[in-house]
Design a protein around this motif. Structure first.
Motif, PDB file in Angstrom:
ATOM      1  N   ASN A  94      -3.955  27.230  45.958  1.00 59.60           N
ATOM      2  CA  ASN A  94      -4.985  26.590  45.142  1.00 59.60           C
ATOM      3  C   ASN A  94      -5.968  27.609  44.592  1.00 59.60           C
ATOM      4  OD1 ASN A  94      -4.046  23.987  45.273  1.00 59.60           O
ATOM      5  ND2 ASN A  94      -5.319  23.412  47.021  1.00 59.60           N
ATOM      6  N   LYS A  95      -6.371  28.581  45.428  1.00 63.33           N
ATOM      7  CA  LYS A  95      -7.292  29.620  44.952  1.00 63.33           C
ATOM      8  C   LYS A  95      -6.659  30.409  43.819  1.00 63.33           C
ATOM      9  CE  LYS A  95     -10.517  30.312  48.657  1.00 63.33           C
ATOM     10  NZ  LYS A  95     -11.264  31.229  49.456  1.00 63.33           N
ATOM     11  N   VAL A 154     -14.340  18.076  44.839  1.00 60.97           N
ATOM     12  CA  VAL A 154     -15.248  19.220  45.009  1.00 60.97           C
ATOM     13  C   VAL A 154     -14.489  20.554  45.113  1.00 60.97           C
ATOM     14  CG1 VAL A 154     -15.418  19.072  47.522  1.00 60.97           C
ATOM     15  CG2 VAL A 154     -17.347  19.972  46.195  1.00 60.97           C
ATOM     16  N   SER A 155     -13.235  20.517  45.530  1.00 63.13           N
ATOM     17  CA  SER A 155     -12.473  21.775  45.630  1.00 63.13           C
ATOM     18  C   SER A 155     -12.318  22.442  44.259  1.00 63.13           C
ATOM     19  CB  SER A 155     -11.098  21.531  46.263  1.00 63.13           C
ATOM     20  OG  SER A 155     -10.283  20.767  45.397  1.00 63.13           O
ATOM     21  N   THR A 172     -22.860  22.426  44.594  1.00 61.68           N
ATOM     22  CA  THR A 172     -22.325  22.057  43.282  1.00 61.68           C
ATOM     23  C   THR A 172     -22.590  20.576  42.999  1.00 61.68           C
ATOM     24  OG1 THR A 172     -20.148  21.465  44.143  1.00 61.68           O
ATOM     25  CG2 THR A 172     -20.461  23.774  43.439  1.00 61.68           C
ATOM     26  N   VAL A 173     -22.520  20.247  41.728  1.00 61.82           N
ATOM     27  CA  VAL A 173     -22.685  18.868  41.291  1.00 61.82           C
ATOM     28  C   VAL A 173     -21.592  17.986  41.900  1.00 61.82           C
ATOM     29  CG1 VAL A 173     -22.674  17.330  39.281  1.00 61.82           C
ATOM     30  CG2 VAL A 173     -23.918  19.505  39.172  1.00 61.82           C
ATOM     31  N   LEU A 174     -20.357  18.461  41.869  1.00 65.74           N
ATOM     32  CA  LEU A 174     -19.261  17.683  42.469  1.00 65.74           C
ATOM     33  C   LEU A 174     -19.460  17.483  43.968  1.00 65.74           C
ATOM     34  CD1 LEU A 174     -15.935  18.845  40.768  1.00 65.74           C
ATOM     35  CD2 LEU A 174     -17.041  16.612  40.632  1.00 65.74           C
ATOM     36  N   GLY A 175     -20.195  18.381  44.584  1.00 70.99           N
ATOM     37  CA  GLY A 175     -20.487  18.267  46.010  1.00 70.99           C
ATOM     38  C   GLY A 175     -21.705  17.408  46.303  1.00 70.99           C
TER      39      GLY A 175
END
Length: 136
Positions: free
Chosen positions: A16-17, A91-92, A121-124
Protein backbone atom coordinates in the motif's frame (compact mmCIF):
# COMPACT_ATOMS: atom_id res chain seq x y z
CA UNK A 1 -0.23 -19.19 11.87
CA UNK A 2 -0.15 -15.90 13.80
CA UNK A 3 3.35 -15.21 12.45
CA UNK A 4 2.19 -15.88 8.88
CA UNK A 5 -0.81 -13.55 9.28
CA UNK A 6 1.44 -10.81 10.69
CA UNK A 7 3.89 -11.27 7.83
CA UNK A 8 1.09 -11.04 5.25
CA UNK A 9 -0.28 -7.93 6.96
CA UNK A 10 3.18 -6.29 6.93
CA UNK A 11 3.62 -7.13 3.23
CA UNK A 12 0.21 -5.65 2.49
CA UNK A 13 1.15 -2.42 4.33
CA UNK A 14 4.41 -2.20 2.34
CA UNK A 15 2.52 -2.72 -0.90
CA UNK A 16 0.00 0.00 0.00
CA UNK A 17 2.83 2.42 0.82
CA UNK A 18 4.41 1.70 -2.56
CA UNK A 19 1.07 2.25 -4.31
CA UNK A 20 0.57 5.52 -2.45
CA UNK A 21 4.12 6.56 -3.29
CA UNK A 22 3.55 5.99 -7.00
CA UNK A 23 0.17 7.74 -6.84
CA UNK A 24 1.69 10.69 -4.92
CA UNK A 25 4.51 11.11 -7.43
CA UNK A 26 2.06 11.07 -10.36
CA UNK A 27 -0.10 13.64 -8.56
CA UNK A 28 2.62 16.22 -7.80
CA UNK A 29 5.57 15.73 -10.18
CA UNK A 30 4.23 17.95 -12.99
CA UNK A 31 2.20 20.38 -10.85
CA UNK A 32 3.19 21.05 -7.25
CA UNK A 33 6.86 20.05 -7.55
CA UNK A 34 7.72 22.60 -10.29
CA UNK A 35 5.92 25.35 -8.35
CA UNK A 36 7.69 24.42 -5.11
CA UNK A 37 11.03 24.19 -6.93
CA UNK A 38 10.54 27.69 -8.39
CA UNK A 39 9.75 29.09 -4.94
CA UNK A 40 12.73 27.24 -3.44
CA UNK A 41 15.08 28.72 -6.06
CA UNK A 42 13.61 32.23 -5.55
CA UNK A 43 14.35 31.85 -1.84
CA UNK A 44 18.02 30.98 -2.32
CA UNK A 45 17.51 27.22 -1.94
CA UNK A 46 16.43 27.70 1.68
CA UNK A 47 13.30 26.01 3.05
CA UNK A 48 13.15 28.45 5.98
CA UNK A 49 12.95 31.42 3.61
CA UNK A 50 10.52 29.62 1.31
CA UNK A 51 8.16 28.75 4.14
CA UNK A 52 8.39 32.26 5.57
CA UNK A 53 7.44 33.74 2.21
CA UNK A 54 5.01 31.13 0.84
CA UNK A 55 3.96 29.14 3.91
CA UNK A 56 0.62 30.76 4.62
CA UNK A 57 -1.86 30.35 1.76
CA UNK A 58 -5.38 29.03 1.49
CA UNK A 59 -3.93 25.72 0.20
CA UNK A 60 -0.79 25.24 2.31
CA UNK A 61 0.73 26.27 5.60
CA UNK A 62 4.30 25.68 6.68
CA UNK A 63 5.75 26.50 10.09
CA UNK A 64 9.40 26.46 11.04
CA UNK A 65 9.68 24.51 14.29
CA UNK A 66 13.50 24.34 14.34
CA UNK A 67 15.35 26.34 11.68
CA UNK A 68 16.82 24.21 8.94
CA UNK A 69 15.63 20.99 10.52
CA UNK A 70 12.02 20.57 11.68
CA UNK A 71 8.88 21.88 10.03
CA UNK A 72 5.15 21.46 10.28
CA UNK A 73 3.49 21.41 6.88
CA UNK A 74 -0.17 21.04 6.19
CA UNK A 75 -3.36 21.93 4.47
CA UNK A 76 -6.16 24.02 6.01
CA UNK A 77 -8.54 21.51 4.39
CA UNK A 78 -8.08 18.28 2.48
CA UNK A 79 -6.80 19.02 -1.04
CA UNK A 80 -6.94 15.48 -2.46
CA UNK A 81 -9.29 15.29 -5.46
CA UNK A 82 -10.18 11.66 -4.63
CA UNK A 83 -11.27 12.64 -1.12
CA UNK A 84 -13.05 15.83 -2.21
CA UNK A 85 -15.02 13.85 -4.82
CA UNK A 86 -16.07 11.33 -2.18
CA UNK A 87 -14.32 8.39 -3.93
CA UNK A 88 -12.02 7.87 -0.92
CA UNK A 89 -12.96 7.95 2.76
CA UNK A 90 -10.36 5.68 4.39
CA UNK A 91 -7.79 7.44 6.61
CA UNK A 92 -5.03 5.18 5.23
CA UNK A 93 -5.25 7.25 2.04
CA UNK A 94 -3.50 10.09 3.91
CA UNK A 95 -0.29 8.12 3.34
CA UNK A 96 -0.50 9.51 -0.20
CA UNK A 97 -0.17 13.08 1.13
CA UNK A 98 2.72 12.03 3.36
CA UNK A 99 4.43 10.47 0.36
CA UNK A 100 3.89 13.58 -1.78
CA UNK A 101 5.52 15.81 0.85
CA UNK A 102 8.40 13.35 1.14
CA UNK A 103 8.81 13.31 -2.65
CA UNK A 104 8.73 17.10 -3.05
CA UNK A 105 11.15 17.91 -0.23
CA UNK A 106 13.35 14.99 -1.21
CA UNK A 107 13.62 16.52 -4.69
CA UNK A 108 14.39 19.97 -3.30
CA UNK A 109 17.00 18.60 -0.89
CA UNK A 110 18.35 15.45 -2.58
CA UNK A 111 21.46 15.30 -0.37
CA UNK A 112 19.44 15.29 2.87
CA UNK A 113 17.64 12.55 4.76
CA UNK A 114 13.96 13.55 4.94
CA UNK A 115 11.30 12.01 7.15
CA UNK A 116 7.61 12.91 7.22
CA UNK A 117 5.17 11.92 9.95
CA UNK A 118 1.41 12.33 9.88
CA UNK A 119 0.28 14.40 12.86
CA UNK A 120 -3.43 14.59 12.00
CA UNK A 121 -5.66 14.59 8.93
CA UNK A 122 -9.16 15.54 7.89
CA UNK A 123 -9.95 11.92 7.02
CA UNK A 124 -8.82 11.03 10.53
CA UNK A 125 -11.33 13.46 12.02
CA UNK A 126 -9.19 16.59 12.39
CA UNK A 127 -10.05 20.06 11.09
CA UNK A 128 -6.90 20.19 8.95
CA UNK A 129 -4.06 18.00 7.72
CA UNK A 130 -0.72 18.38 9.53
CA UNK A 131 2.63 16.68 8.93
CA UNK A 132 5.95 16.88 10.77
CA UNK A 133 8.94 17.09 8.45
CA UNK A 134 12.47 16.43 9.69
CA UNK A 135 15.52 17.27 7.57
CA UNK A 136 18.86 15.67 8.49
Amino acid sequence: MKYLNQKMENESKKENKMNYKDKAIRCVKDTILPMQRKQFEECGYCLDKQYKRYGNTEWLFAKIIEKGRIYEIGYPKCVCPDVISGKVTDVSHCECSRQSILYIIGNLLPDKNISVEIIETVLGGAEKCRFKVTVE
